[in-house]
Design an enzyme around this catalytic site. Structure first.
Site, PDB file in Angstrom:
ATOM      1  N   GLU A 100      -3.944   0.573  29.709  1.00 20.65           N
ATOM      2  CA  GLU A 100      -4.785   1.114  30.786  1.00 20.65           C
ATOM      3  C   GLU A 100      -5.704   2.225  30.298  1.00 20.65           C
ATOM      4  O   GLU A 100      -6.792   2.425  30.844  1.00 20.65           O
ATOM      5  CB  GLU A 100      -3.941   1.606  31.960  1.00 20.65           C
ATOM      6  CG  GLU A 100      -3.292   0.492  32.771  1.00 20.65           C
ATOM      7  CD  GLU A 100      -1.952   0.022  32.215  1.00 20.65           C
ATOM      8  OE1 GLU A 100      -1.577   0.496  31.110  1.00 20.65           O
ATOM      9  OE2 GLU A 100      -1.285  -0.798  32.850  1.00 20.65           O
ATOM     10  N   LYS A 109       0.630  -1.465  48.691  1.00 24.57           N
ATOM     11  CA  LYS A 109       0.642  -2.922  48.633  1.00 24.57           C
ATOM     12  C   LYS A 109       0.551  -3.546  50.027  1.00 24.57           C
ATOM     13  O   LYS A 109      -0.086  -4.583  50.212  1.00 24.57           O
ATOM     14  CB  LYS A 109       1.917  -3.390  47.919  1.00 24.57           C
ATOM     15  CG  LYS A 109       1.788  -4.802  47.384  1.00 24.57           C
ATOM     16  CD  LYS A 109       2.930  -5.136  46.430  1.00 24.57           C
ATOM     17  CE  LYS A 109       2.819  -6.560  45.930  1.00 24.57           C
ATOM     18  NZ  LYS A 109       3.941  -6.922  45.049  1.00 24.57           N
ATOM     19  N   MET A 127     -10.387  16.846  10.880  1.00 26.69           N
ATOM     20  CA  MET A 127     -10.827  18.095  11.497  1.00 26.69           C
ATOM     21  C   MET A 127      -9.696  19.112  11.538  1.00 26.69           C
ATOM     22  O   MET A 127      -9.909  20.309  11.323  1.00 26.69           O
ATOM     23  CB  MET A 127     -11.357  17.820  12.913  1.00 26.69           C
ATOM     24  CG  MET A 127     -11.966  19.034  13.570  1.00 26.69           C
ATOM     25  SD  MET A 127     -13.288  19.735  12.570  1.00 26.69           S
ATOM     26  CE  MET A 127     -14.713  18.929  13.269  1.00 26.69           C
ATOM     27  N   PHE A 166      10.712   1.401  42.784  1.00 24.99           N
ATOM     28  CA  PHE A 166      10.340   0.918  41.459  1.00 24.99           C
ATOM     29  C   PHE A 166       8.840   1.115  41.241  1.00 24.99           C
ATOM     30  O   PHE A 166       8.029   0.706  42.053  1.00 24.99           O
ATOM     31  CB  PHE A 166      10.714  -0.571  41.334  1.00 24.99           C
ATOM     32  CG  PHE A 166      10.328  -1.142  39.997  1.00 24.99           C
ATOM     33  CD1 PHE A 166      10.909  -0.671  38.826  1.00 24.99           C
ATOM     34  CD2 PHE A 166       9.364  -2.138  39.906  1.00 24.99           C
ATOM     35  CE1 PHE A 166      10.546  -1.183  37.592  1.00 24.99           C
ATOM     36  CE2 PHE A 166       8.989  -2.655  38.669  1.00 24.99           C
ATOM     37  CZ  PHE A 166       9.578  -2.176  37.501  1.00 24.99           C
ATOM     38  N   GLN A 167       8.502   1.722  40.143  1.00 26.65           N
ATOM     39  CA  GLN A 167       7.118   2.017  39.764  1.00 26.65           C
ATOM     40  C   GLN A 167       6.358   2.836  40.805  1.00 26.65           C
ATOM     41  O   GLN A 167       5.154   2.685  40.969  1.00 26.65           O
ATOM     42  CB  GLN A 167       6.364   0.733  39.418  1.00 26.65           C
ATOM     43  CG  GLN A 167       6.950   0.074  38.166  1.00 26.65           C
ATOM     44  CD  GLN A 167       6.090  -1.023  37.591  1.00 26.65           C
ATOM     45  OE1 GLN A 167       5.361  -1.697  38.316  1.00 26.65           O
ATOM     46  NE2 GLN A 167       6.170  -1.217  36.281  1.00 26.65           N
TER      47      GLN A 167
HETATM   48  C1  LIG Z   1      -5.468  12.884  21.858  1.00 30.60           C
HETATM   49  C2  LIG Z   1      -5.740  13.956  20.884  1.00 30.60           C
HETATM   50  N1  LIG Z   1      -4.742  14.472  20.145  1.00 30.60           N
HETATM   51  C3  LIG Z   1      -4.974  15.456  19.258  1.00 30.60           C
HETATM   52  C4  LIG Z   1      -6.232  15.951  19.075  1.00 30.60           C
HETATM   53  C5  LIG Z   1      -6.502  17.080  18.082  1.00 30.60           C
HETATM   54  N2  LIG Z   1      -7.424  16.641  17.025  1.00 30.60           N
HETATM   55  C6  LIG Z   1      -8.746  16.925  17.063  1.00 30.60           C
HETATM   56  S1  LIG Z   1      -9.570  16.274  15.783  1.00 30.60           S
HETATM   57  C7  LIG Z   1      -8.183  15.619  15.140  1.00 30.60           C
HETATM   58  C8  LIG Z   1      -8.226  14.857  13.859  1.00 30.60           C
HETATM   59  C9  LIG Z   1      -8.897  13.571  13.990  1.00 30.60           C
HETATM   60  O1  LIG Z   1      -8.665  12.824  12.810  1.00 30.60           O
HETATM   61  P1  LIG Z   1      -9.430  11.485  12.557  1.00 30.60           P
HETATM   62  O2  LIG Z   1      -9.407  10.629  13.744  1.00 30.60           O
HETATM   63  O3  LIG Z   1      -8.904  10.887  11.306  1.00 30.60           O
HETATM   64  O4  LIG Z   1     -10.936  11.956  12.345  1.00 30.60           O
HETATM   65  P2  LIG Z   1     -11.580  12.931  11.236  1.00 30.60           P
HETATM   66  O5  LIG Z   1     -11.504  14.331  11.740  1.00 30.60           O
HETATM   67  O6  LIG Z   1     -10.807  12.762   9.977  1.00 30.60           O
HETATM   68  O7  LIG Z   1     -12.972  12.462  11.142  1.00 30.60           O
HETATM   69  C10 LIG Z   1      -7.074  15.922  15.923  1.00 30.60           C
HETATM   70  C11 LIG Z   1      -5.691  15.528  15.614  1.00 30.60           C
HETATM   71  C12 LIG Z   1      -7.248  15.399  19.901  1.00 30.60           C
HETATM   72  N3  LIG Z   1      -8.507  15.855  19.861  1.00 30.60           N
HETATM   73  N4  LIG Z   1      -6.983  14.401  20.770  1.00 30.60           N
END
Ligand SMILES: Cc1ncc(C[n+]2csc(CCOP(=O)(O)OP(=O)(O)O)c2C)c(N)n1
Lengths: 174, 577
Positions: free
Chosen positions: B67, B179, B492, B129-130
């Site tokens: 979803e 529903k 990042m 349920f759900q």
């Molecule tokens: C759902 C979610 N969980 C954690 C984060 C924290 N976060 C921001 S950037 C990042 C790293 C992303 O890594 P990647 O997808 O490999 O991209 P890159 O930065 O290497 O280009 C994380 C874990 C987020 N933004 N969203």
């Protein structure tokens, strides 16, 4: 900026989810609601919320805008205590024994201009409407006699200036 | 991709007899022109799915694999097309799986109508349920929500849902339908919603504010425009361009404003914010007038508010009163729809050259080019940079592609270096920063604009957050181009660990699967490249393909994105290395 007590008044459509929308605005900003009252308003099918908070003016301004942004909210205002007429109601349940055995309690009640709502062989109930200090004073005075129950309502308030909700509603529906 | 053709409302006969709520839901969608929707069935929404089966000539339902994929796809659709995106899920886990996307749409002002099934009304509150309280859960992240318990309510509530989602500052609306309401019969008739009495989508514009704004603009020596997504949401690109060109004022964009004015426009001076361009960030603290247009002074844009544009007068063109003076106190707020307010102010503005002021931008651009951009786009070391991949995409698309990005280094690099000729081309999760956004959003974008090239640029981390949507891409054959910029790191976060946590790389190194094999498992054409020559050729090949295509580019593992304004620092403290 200095924190102060503000009364927020909201005129809104009657709606199941709105209370949770409004309270979520305070929750998101980690702001405690001191009191909350919801009732009818002077306009049919429009409810009125009165919320009391102790925050800075900048905070209350932003919160009022967030509240107004909610779809069902017609208008929200905030006011200081000086700009409103406000009251709270309190109920005090006391054992009837003390009424008959300790004469002094009758003076306390008389002096406080409280009303006796009901008396029966076991307990009696006093009602006092007024400012917070007044209901608190009576609380302190009655406490030595043993309070079986105490409850105080949220603040209700009307503003000294006009609110002109009917006017706003008319504009909105035009 | 097979082209999707659906019949229109004109071809749909009115029922002529009572119909059930579920049929009414589908008829309302047809009436609103929502002929492409995303969702996932389950017990509490089955009556609606049964009607979708009967009305498949009118509504194309895309079965996603999760979803969250449905809601992001609906977002991608909405962002590329400017129309309301629609998604659908069952009660309980189906509904809760939508929540991240709803929150994302809320903070990025994306118009969505999300429809969830709910347990029968007599079971509400019984922990059936759900059963989940999806209204309660979604309240803080929806523009509006409503639980329907009677079939008769459906036409009016759905009409209202679409109206609220798209009007004023757009946002997500959730309608939860029990529903029993889906099964109950009633006499159906549909009337579109044109107003809600307690809701004023567009505030009135005060002529005096326009006059004051024009005076400030005409007397400024070093004015700077910062525009946001409001220009796109207001469909005001033309009015905006006219304003910029008439005034001669340099204009910078927030990440969500990107593409509203072509990258190549001489007055487009780049991106503001944490990884934005050097000149507009630094000159924010040098300008004498900041003209904010349809943007909300997000902290990633402003950095430390106490040192943000303190020397400048500030004008804010804004549709949402709650945004005015929220983060930054402004001198003049011009309320209203930017399509109207910009059109109104342009004739009041005197044309000026701002020669010395524009020269300041050029000087700083040169510094940024030498220190950052040149090495990113024209690297001499063997390792591939993310920037050169974006450059190759630009070269192949001519800037006409819609770029859908996930979250992380690749997102910042893509937003910095992608070239745009067309509005609504930068589709990214800005406010929430939701990893996992890009793959499903790109699917939605491709379906929302099948004539356009859609390129998803995703990190190896984020790709694995909604990787299952490869299945939907395979099934729909939507010709999405997927570029994984694989650095084998949560890049990042690793960058922050390097800069602010003494290189303690806690849980950021990824041992990755074979992405090419995975794509092939879904019968999607795929290729992996790790050197410059192959990369340029592979990008070309991918862009020429008329099918879905996945390109994994192994990039340098420990590159960083610069410039950077460290979190909480002043825009003046922007770092080039
Ligand atoms: C759902 C979610 N969980 C954690 C984060 C924290 N976060 C921001 S950037 C990042 C790293 C992303 O890594 P990647 O997808 O490999 O991209 P890159 O930065 O290497 O280009 C994380 C874990 C987020 N933004 N969203």
């Amino acid at each position: 900026m200095e924190q102060m007590t503000y009364t927020i008044s909201i005129y809104a459509e009657n709606n199941v989810g709105l209370l949770s929308r409004v309270s979520a605005i305070f929750l998101k900003r980690h702001i405690n609601i001191n009191s909350l009252n919801i009732s009818l308003s002077e306009i049919e099918n429009v409810s009125r919320f009165v919320i009391v908070v102790h925050i800075t003016e900048e905070q209350v301004q932003k919160i009022v805008k967030q509240i107004e942004k909610q779809i069902e909210v017609i208008k929200a205002f905030y006011h200081t205590d000086e700009e409103t007429i406000f009251q709270e109601s309190a109920l005090y349940k006391v054992s009837s024994k003390s009424l008959f055995e300790q004469r002094h309690i009758q003076n306390v009640i008389k002096k406080s201009h409280a009303n006796i709502v009901t008396v029966n062989p076991d307990f009696f109930v006093i009602e006092k409407t007024g400012f917070r200090e007044e209901t608190e004073q009576l609380y302190n005075d009655l406490a030595p006699f043993g309070l079986l129950q105490f409850v105080r309502s949220g603040r209700i308030s009307v503003t000294k200036s006009a609110m002109e909700i009917s006017h706003i509603l008319k504009e909105l529906s035009d | 991709m097979k082209s999707i053709k659906t019949k229109s409302i004109q071809e749909l006969k009115s029922p002529g007899q009572p119909i059930i709520g579920a049929e009414a839901v589908v008829r309302c969608l047809v009436a609103e022109g929502a002929n492409l929707i995303y969702g996932y069935p389950g017990g509490a929404i089955m009556p609606v799915y049964d009607e979708l089966y009967k009305f498949q000539d009118y509504i194309h339902h895309v079965l996603v694999r999760h979803e969250q994929g449905a809601v992001h796809a609906a977002q991608g659709f909405a962002r590329v097309s400017g129309n309301v995106g629609v998604c659908m899920a069952t009660s309980g886990p189906g509904a809760t799986n939508l929540v991240t996307g709803i929150a994302d749409a809320m903070i990025d002002s994306t118009p969505l109508v999300c429809i969830t099934g709910q347990v029968p009304s007599h079971l509400l509150g019984s922990d059936a349920f759900q059963e989940t309280d999806i209204i309660g859960i979604s309240t803080p992240v929806t523009k509006w929500s409503y639980q329907v318990t009677r079939a008769e309510e459906i036409p009016e509530i759905l009409a209202k849902a679409f109206y609220i989602a798209r009007s004023g500052r757009p946002g997500p609306v959730l309608i939860d339908i029990t529903k029993d309401a889906q099964f109950a019969s009633f006499d159906y008739s549909y009337k579109p919603c044109r107003s809600v009495r307690s809701y004023k989508p567009v505030p009135e514009t005060d002529l005096n504010d326009l006059k004051k704004a024009a005076e400030l603009i005409n007397s400024a020596k070093k004015p700077l425009i910062v525009w946001g997504q409001g220009v796109i949401l207001g469909k005001a690109e033309e009015e905006f361009k006219a304003f910029v060109e008439q005034s001669g004022i340099p204009a910078a964009w927030t990440i969500l404003g990107a593409s509203a004015l072509a990258t190549e426009h001489p007055l487009n001076v780049g991106m503001v914010g944490m990884h934005g361009n050097y000149a507009p960030n630094l000159l924010t603290n040098e300008c004498d007038l900041l003209i904010a247009i349809g943007m909300r002074f997000d902290d990633r844009v402003t950095g430390d508010l106490n040192t943000y544009a303190k020397q400048a007068k500030i004008i804010h063109f804004e549709i949402d009163p709650a945004e005015v003076n929220k983060n930054v106190t402004v001198d003049v707020a011009v309320m209203g729809d930017v399509k109207n307010t910009l059109a109104a102010i342009t004739p009041m503005v005197e044309s000026q050259a701002y020669k010395d002021w524009l020269h300041r931008f050029d000087e700083l651009d040169k510094i940024e080019f030498d220190k950052v951009i040149d090495t990113e786009l024209n690297p001499t070391k063997p390792g591939l940079t993310m920037g050169e991949v974006i450059k190759a995409i630009n070269a192949s698309s001519g800037g006409d592609a819609a770029i859908v990005t996930d979250v992380g280094q690749h997102q910042m690099i893509a937003c910095r270096y992608a070239e745009f000729t067309t509005s609504k081309s930068n589709i990214t999760s800005g406010g929430l920063g939701t990893m996992g956004f890009a793959l499903p959003a790109a699917l939605g974008a491709k379906m929302g604009a099948p004539e356009r090239e859609v390129v998803a640029v995703i990190g190896d981390g984020g790709f694995q957050m909604n990787i299952q949507e490869l299945g939907t891409i395979f099934q729909t054959q939507a010709a999405v181009k997927i570029v994984i910029l694989n650095n084998d790191f949560l890049g990042m976060v690793r960058q922050w660990q390097q800069l602010f946590f003494d290189k303690r790389y806690a849980s950021t190194e990824m041992v990755n699967p074979d992405f090419v094999q995975i794509a092939k498992g879904y019968f999607i054409e795929a290729k992996r490249v790790d050197n410059r020559e192959d990369m340029n050729a592979a990008v070309e090949e991918m862009m020429r393909s008329d099918k879905p295509y996945l390109l994994e580019v192994c990039v340098e593992k420990e590159n960083n994105v610069f410039p950077m304004i460290p979190s909480g620092a002043s825009v003046s403290d922007i770092r080039l290395e």
